[in-house]
Design an enzyme around this catalytic site. Sequence first.
Site, short mmCIF file in Angstrom:
data_model
loop_
_atom_site.label_atom_id
_atom_site.label_comp_id
_atom_site.label_asym_id
_atom_site.label_seq_id
_atom_site.Cartn_x
_atom_site.Cartn_y
_atom_site.Cartn_z
N HIS A 156 32.89 4.05 31.96
CA HIS A 156 33.73 3.14 32.75
C HIS A 156 33.39 1.66 32.54
CE1 HIS A 156 31.36 2.19 36.72
NE2 HIS A 156 30.55 2.17 35.68
N GLY B 132 17.52 0.62 21.48
CA GLY B 132 18.59 0.70 20.49
C GLY B 132 19.93 0.25 21.03
N ASP B 133 20.96 0.49 20.25
CA ASP B 133 22.31 0.01 20.53
C ASP B 133 23.27 1.18 20.39
OD1 ASP B 133 24.82 -1.18 20.57
OD2 ASP B 133 24.30 -2.77 19.15
N PHE B 134 23.85 1.63 21.51
CA PHE B 134 24.73 2.80 21.41
C PHE B 134 26.07 2.49 20.74
CE2 PHE B 134 25.23 2.14 26.29
CZ PHE B 134 26.20 1.16 26.15
#
Length: 230
Positions: A140, A121-123
Site C-alpha cells: 500500500h 538492501g533495496d527491494f
Amino acid sequence: MGDASGRCAEGQHADARGPGLAEGLTQFDYRGQNPEEGALFASSMSNATDMVIHDVTAALDLDGVSVAVDVGGSTGALVQELLKKSQGLTGVVLEMPHVVDSAVEAASKAGVLDRFSAVSGDFFKEVPAADLYLLKMIIHDWNDAECLTILRNCRASAKPGARAAVFDCVVGKTGEPNYGALLDMNMLVGSDGQERDFDEFDALYAKSGWRRVATKPTRSPQVIQVLEAI
C-alpha cells in the site's frame, strides 16, 4: 504508513518517490537521514505488528518453509514470531541500513538470533531467496508500477513452490463503511501509495507471477492474502 521503516534502499535516488517533505526529501529518505526519528518509526511499526502477529502465526502454514523473508519488515517482529513457532525455520528481514542493528538486537532479545539475519538492501533491486515472503503493509506504500517491481523481485528470487503473504487493508464496496477507504485518504496525503480492492490486488499479482489462493481475516482491519508463485 507501511511496515518498512524506510525505502529499503542502500542508496538514495534522485527521482524521489512520493510527495516530498519541506526539506525536499521523501518520508523514507528523511528517516534514513535522521536516525533518531527513523528508530522511533521502526519501533512504532513493530508495535503495529502486534495487532496481527498472533493471527498470522495461527493462519500461516509453515509446512515445507525453510526460509522466510520479511520484506521491509522493520526490526523483524513478524518473522521472529514465526521463528518461535517453527524451530526448523530460518528468518531474514530486508531493511534499510539504519534499521539493521535494531533488528539484530530485537532478534537477540527474542532468543532467535541463531536463525535470523538482517540484510541491508533495496527491494526495488533484489530480495533474498525464500520459500515464504512476508509483505506487511508494504504494497500500500507504492503506486502500481513500483508494486509490480517489488512483487516481481520476490517472484524472481522465489524458491520452487514459494508462497507470499500480503498483509494490507482491502477497500470494500463504495458507500459501505470501510477502514480501508479511510486509510486510502491517509495514503493520498502522505505517500505515493494507495489502498486497493481485491480486483486491483489480483491484477498486480497476475502481472508479477503470483496468484492469490486464500484470504484470511485478522482481528485488525488487515487481511492476510496468501499467494503462490506461478
